[in-house]
Design an enzyme around this catalytic site. Sequence first.
Site, PDB file in Angstrom:
ATOM      1  N   TRP A 307     -37.448 -61.682  37.195  1.00 36.76           N
ATOM      2  CA  TRP A 307     -36.088 -61.331  37.631  1.00 36.76           C
ATOM      3  C   TRP A 307     -35.876 -61.546  39.131  1.00 36.76           C
ATOM      4  O   TRP A 307     -34.811 -61.258  39.645  1.00 36.76           O
ATOM      5  CB  TRP A 307     -35.790 -59.859  37.302  1.00 36.76           C
ATOM      6  N   ASP A 308     -36.902 -62.019  39.852  1.00 36.70           N
ATOM      7  CA  ASP A 308     -36.848 -62.096  41.315  1.00 36.70           C
ATOM      8  C   ASP A 308     -36.632 -60.712  41.919  1.00 36.70           C
ATOM      9  O   ASP A 308     -35.947 -60.557  42.921  1.00 36.70           O
ATOM     10  CB  ASP A 308     -35.748 -63.066  41.769  1.00 36.70           C
ATOM     11  N   TYR A 309     -37.212 -59.699  41.307  1.00 42.41           N
ATOM     12  CA  TYR A 309     -37.163 -58.341  41.843  1.00 42.41           C
ATOM     13  C   TYR A 309     -38.404 -58.083  42.696  1.00 42.41           C
ATOM     14  O   TYR A 309     -39.143 -57.112  42.506  1.00 42.41           O
ATOM     15  CB  TYR A 309     -37.065 -57.324  40.710  1.00 42.41           C
TER      16      TYR A 309
END
Length: 680
Positions: A307-309
């Site tokens: 999630w590109d978190y």
Amino acid sequence: MKRIFALLTLALCAGAPARAWDHWGGDSGGTRYSPLNKITPGNVDSLVPAWTFHTGDLIARPARVMARTKLEVTPLFVENSVIMCTPFNEVIALDPGTGRQKWRFDPKISLSQNPANRYNCRGVAYWRDEQAADGTVCRSRIFTGTNDARVIALDAKTGRPCADFGEGGEVKVDPGKSLRWPGEYQITSAPVVGRGVVVVGSSISDNGRIDAPSGTVHGFDARTGRARWNWDPLVREGIEAGAANVWAPMSVDDRLGLVFLPTSSPSPDFWGGKRPGNNEYADSVVALNVETGERVWAFQTVHHDVWDYDLPAQPTLARIDTGNGLRDAVIQPTKQGFLFVLDEHTGQPVWPIEERPVPQGGADGEKLSPTQPFPTHVPVLMGQRFSPDNVFGLIPFIDRKVCRETLAPLRNDGLYTPPSLQGTIAYPMTGGGVNWGGAAFDPTHQIVYTNVTHAAHIIKLIPTADAANLKRPKGGDLGMQRGAPFAMTRTVASGLSGALCNPPPWGELVAVDLKAGRILWHASVGTSEDRAPLGIAFRTGTPLFSGVLVTAGGLVFTGALDAYLRAFDAKSGAELWQGRLPVPGAANPMTYEWKGEQYVLIAAGGHSEAGSTIGDSLVAFRLARQGEAPSLWSRTVDRPGGRFKAKLCSALAVAVLLSAAGWSWRRRSRRAAAGRNAAG
């Protein structure tokens, strides 16, 4: 009595009131707290501009280059100078009282490198060599990383390169493999220094390829530039990936000899089929021995991130009151709106963190983690789900219709909904929640302050066979994710007008009582003034990438994407003051004392990725001196909505004058006609 004792203890632990700002985050632990208290809620409305300094980039650099810049610098106040870096890695020292330039160093980076994360320099590091004799050249040093991956040491008093550091004052950081283009790999955040070791991370292009450069963190001897150690965040057995780099600012505890790293996601961001497992030590808070690079502990905040978190913010080191005594802690804000609070010595959670089930059913070849960690004591800073039934429309009917039609077919199972071919709503967006500005911590009142952004991204996977002729979506991203079976697109969920689909506020300042585990208040930050037609100042809040400053005077300062520096009451969240800037200040503010006066300063350079006006200035404010006062203009026109009101009043005045002139002309015409009739 216990409360008084605790406050006294905390005050002693905080140390003597400092007049300097000698680290990027105020201190080595990044609390962004200043014990200065001359500016208070009672007098903040008396702040006036003290000085403005222009770097000269707007004149010296081509417009096409300036369109790829971000002035996100937080200056230092050391050696009786304000010391900053520009997006082109020039380091400049200024007189703290006047803003006059004292010295300037230009590393002459290439303007043809096209850095993946824009031309950017968030700050520099300061170090004093206590083993060197007074008056020795480079006894006090400024370290800066560059967009072309150099680490440079300068004499803090003169700006001249330290000849004994590396070759001619610099060392080159090896990305570990050939780059696809100059700029795929860069350094954007300030280095840190602990126990004579300079530590630097890196910023690496997202979503270009599976085999992205490694996110290896490097430690160099602060005196000689000799490589002391390097540490790769990824455990590479059985996986194919790169990155997991440390692009955000780091923290250091010299007492414990630890450096704290916020690591990012492995490559590529949105498909992990070739990196099975949790991908240790990506998406983690990691404590390394600063002298050896040996890992002491790590805590992962996202397992198998698709999630590109990643961790975007500096870990904040604080001595906190848990209710069961004082404890050294690491406070880590995240893009999802979490605050993870960990023991600084061991990395164990201070309060329970639960592994909870999350949505499953990833793209072909994906194996998601069945659970993710959720803090329990500290509440989430913001909502983590956005329904298409609750859309906002700036243009009545039309915006809402567009938003509903865009969002309705997308997968939307809440936080951690995996990317999909049909498209997935990611809320909070991949830019946060909290971003690189991080959190501020008031040690006396045990309150955390941080900015958050409320916005949604639409993430869509595209089979590689269908992606060859794809074009980058307007205002969005296209990542080919070479080596993966899917490319990806990422766009902000917005209506026809460009306004976000989710309801305002789009940017908020949040205050959290850490000990009690409760939100004290939310305050909307920013208006639409610099984006809306005619400068109409709707109080929608603006996306907030940067952070805040909290002072012992009881104030919280922050910028926004409208061109104002703001002050909020730390107790209530009431907005007390706005100071007009030439362009938006998308940087962290700082404060210092000079000759008995407290100054508050922010870089005002706009934000090219957010579509704001670009600038090149530093602006400092101080309290009005005897005989001075804020101008009528600053109290009226230079306030949010003031320009629109001034334009409206001007238009009304012109309309009245034209109407009066027309009435007078018609009256004279009737009299003249009557005279002619009488004469005839």
